[in-house]
Design a protein around this motif. Structure first.
Motif, PDB file in Angstrom:
ATOM      1  N   UNK A  39      74.773  30.377   4.646  1.00  9.65           N
ATOM      2  CA  UNK A  39      74.771  29.841   6.003  1.00  9.65           C
ATOM      3  C   UNK A  39      75.383  28.437   6.029  1.00  9.65           C
ATOM      4  N   UNK A  40      75.869  28.001   7.185  1.00 11.22           N
ATOM      5  CA  UNK A  40      76.381  26.628   7.281  1.00 11.22           C
ATOM      6  C   UNK A  40      75.314  25.608   6.911  1.00 11.22           C
ATOM      7  N   UNK A  41      74.083  25.836   7.367  1.00 14.07           N
ATOM      8  CA  UNK A  41      73.005  24.904   7.062  1.00 14.07           C
ATOM      9  C   UNK A  41      72.267  25.345   5.811  1.00 14.07           C
ATOM     10  N   UNK A  42      71.946  24.383   4.947  1.00  8.70           N
ATOM     11  CA  UNK A  42      71.217  24.718   3.725  1.00  8.70           C
ATOM     12  C   UNK A  42      69.808  25.190   4.040  1.00  8.70           C
ATOM     13  N   UNK A  43      69.318  24.816   5.219  1.00 11.61           N
ATOM     14  CA  UNK A  43      67.984  25.224   5.625  1.00 11.61           C
ATOM     15  C   UNK A  43      66.956  24.166   5.309  1.00 11.61           C
ATOM     16  N   UNK A  44      66.287  23.695   6.340  1.00 16.16           N
ATOM     17  CA  UNK A  44      65.153  22.793   6.155  1.00 16.16           C
ATOM     18  C   UNK A  44      63.918  23.688   6.142  1.00 16.16           C
ATOM     19  N   UNK A  86      48.778  23.044  13.924  1.00 14.97           N
ATOM     20  CA  UNK A  86      49.095  23.038  15.352  1.00 14.97           C
ATOM     21  C   UNK A  86      50.423  23.726  15.658  1.00 14.97           C
ATOM     22  N   UNK A  87      51.081  24.261  14.628  1.00 13.63           N
ATOM     23  CA  UNK A  87      52.391  24.883  14.811  1.00 13.63           C
ATOM     24  C   UNK A  87      53.371  23.924  15.501  1.00 13.63           C
ATOM     25  N   UNK A  88      53.373  22.697  15.016  1.00 16.76           N
ATOM     26  CA  UNK A  88      54.323  21.703  15.534  1.00 16.76           C
ATOM     27  C   UNK A  88      55.208  21.244  14.384  1.00 16.76           C
ATOM     28  N   UNK A  89      56.530  21.357  14.532  1.00 23.70           N
ATOM     29  CA  UNK A  89      57.405  21.035  13.394  1.00 23.70           C
ATOM     30  C   UNK A  89      57.309  19.569  12.989  1.00 23.70           C
ATOM     31  N   UNK A  90      57.435  19.332  11.682  1.00 23.05           N
ATOM     32  CA  UNK A  90      57.571  17.965  11.189  1.00 23.05           C
ATOM     33  C   UNK A  90      58.940  17.461  11.623  1.00 23.05           C
ATOM     34  N   UNK A  91      59.010  16.218  12.089  1.00 34.80           N
ATOM     35  CA  UNK A  91      60.296  15.710  12.578  1.00 34.80           C
ATOM     36  C   UNK A  91      61.031  14.972  11.473  1.00 34.80           C
ATOM     37  N   UNK A  92      61.628  15.746  10.563  1.00 32.82           N
ATOM     38  CA  UNK A  92      62.399  15.153   9.475  1.00 32.82           C
ATOM     39  C   UNK A  92      63.631  14.481  10.042  1.00 32.82           C
ATOM     40  N   UNK A  93      64.018  13.386   9.440  1.00 32.56           N
ATOM     41  CA  UNK A  93      65.224  12.677   9.875  1.00 32.56           C
ATOM     42  C   UNK A  93      66.386  13.133   9.000  1.00 32.56           C
TER      43      UNK A  93
END
Lengths: 204, 219
Positions: B76-81, B110-117
């Motif tokens: 895929x274009x993105x390596x995947x987070x 809480x099923x809320x994504x971590x906001x990685x920078x």
């Protein structure tokens, strides 16, 4: 001589403009950050803040219908399958080994004895594949465990695609065989290697 | 009326011609240097993340393969987070009560994504695909550096076009066997001058004309 300042005017203006262009080139980021979403980008359009959407519950994307029960669940009518849903080639086994080393060795170890690095760092002891119960288990069982998890092990459905899961099972079988074989299976001319010191293993 | 300028002004005016050239060259050099500096490219800068995740510990220390978390890097274009679930695979038990990992547990609960920078952010007018690079034998390390020695993730290269082109002009200097792509601290088994061209041929890496064509990356 009197007209000299007049000609110098545009030249100076030009020089200043050129300098300014050089200085401020790259200051605008409009095209660097176009108004579109990249993978995983946050969005204010949705309540959960994700631009990457998941399919609504109960829907099936075109081409994603999983009607081959044996292939996708490792079971047929609730019964664990004994046969691989497709033929396994040598190349498949090699890929299975590679995928096993990526996804399984952290806990199960390269030998499949359940002493991977993460276990050494405190995770509950992972199962060894070299116990009678698991030697007797059918291939569909392992597929099901990889897919849905077992005990302390989480499911790997998100990380390992369906076909790779089967290839891992195939390699797992080879691993079981390798650790549970009589010396008589080793060609007579190579038995001496069994007693030789193991070569330094390369870490991948 | 006496002379306005002394005689030495002749020398000064000649020198000033040189000085103008010198100043212009200096300004040009300065602009180009700033343009390539870490300040502009954001290379070698630590970025605060919601959890200070250590690649050094996970990749270098424990030896987890890059693809355990970056699952889509080959296709895929993105390596995947990785989703938080991947963290939970181990951290449901390990460091399970550590306050340091509370954001991870909260995200899972809480099923809320971590906001990685995002650390490596290419401009949107560049098309980049991890899959093609990895399957053609470009190692993770070649662009990302010794990730297994990074307590915090940093961008090790400029990610500027001249940097991309450096490899696109002659990938044989960098390619490695496919099974060594995720290896950190890779050493070629033979001279790169011999191995590289062989791999370029074997992996059917396109020639100079295609690899340096504008539309390969700006599509």
């Amino acid at each position: 001589m009197t007209n000299k300042p007049a000609t110098r005017g545009p030249a100076v203006t030009f020089a200043l403009l050129a300098a300014a262009t050089l200085l401020f080139a790259g200051c605008r980021q409009d095209m660097h950050d176009a108004p579109r979403y990249e993978a995983y980008e946050a969005s204010t359009s949705f309540a959960d803040g994700r631009a990457s959407r998941t399919a609504p519950v109960g829907t099936v994307a075109r081409g994603w219908l999983r009607d081959d029960e044996a292939l996708y669940t490792g079971k047929v009518a609730g019964q664990t399958v004994e046969q691989f849903p497709f033929a396994i080639t040598h190349a498949d086994l090699q890929r299975g080994q590679q995928r096993f080393n990526i996804y399984c060795t952290p806990c199960h170890g390269q030998l499949g004895d359940g002493n991977g690095m993460v276990v050494q760092r405190g995770l509950r002891q992972a199962a060894s594949y070299h116990q009678d119960r698991l030697r007797q288990e059918k291939v569909g069982y392992f597929y099901d465990v990889i897919t849905n998890g077992f005990g302390a092990m989480q499911g790997y459905a998100e990380q390992v695609p369906v076909r790779d899961r089967w290839l891992i099972v195939a390699y797992l079988r080879a691993l079981q065989l390798s650790q549970h074989a009589p010396v008589s299976d080793v060609p007579a001319d190579r038995r001496a290697e069994l007693d030789a010191a193991p070569a330094a293993t390369e870490r991948h | 009326m006496s002379q306005v300028f002394p005689k030495s002004a002749n020398a000064w005016s000649k020198a000033s011609v040189l000085a103008i050239v010198f100043v212009l060259l200096s300004v040009g050099w300065m602009v180009l240097t700033i343009q390539r500096s870490d300040y502009v490219t954001t290379a070698n800068q630590f970025i605060e993340q919601p959890v200070q995740f250590s690649h050094q510990h996970h990749s270098g220390g424990i030896g987890i393969d890059c693809r355990y978390c970056h699952t889509s890097v080959e296709v895929s274009p993105s390596a995947g987070i990785p989703p938080t679930k991947t963290c939970i695979n181990c951290h449901s038990q390990i460091w399970a009560t550590s306050p340091y990992l509370e954001p991870v547990r909260a995200s899972f609960r809480d099923d809320k994504p971590l906001k990685w920078v995002k650390v490596h952010d290419l401009p949107d007018f560049v098309y980049f695909n991890h899959g093609i690079h990895v399957t053609k034998g470009v190692g993770c390390e070649t662009c990302h550096g010794r990730v297994d020695k990074m307590p915090l993730m940093i961008q090790k290269v400029s990610l500027q076009m001249e940097w991309c082109l450096d490899c696109h002009r002659d990938p044989s200097r960098y390619v490695r066997p496919r099974d060594q792509v995720t290896t950190m601290g890779y050493q070629p088994a033979m001279a790169q001058a011999e191995l590289g061209p062989r791999l370029v041929k074997e992996y059917k890496i396109a020639g100079l004309e295609h690899m340096t064509s504008c539309s390969v990356c700006h599509r």
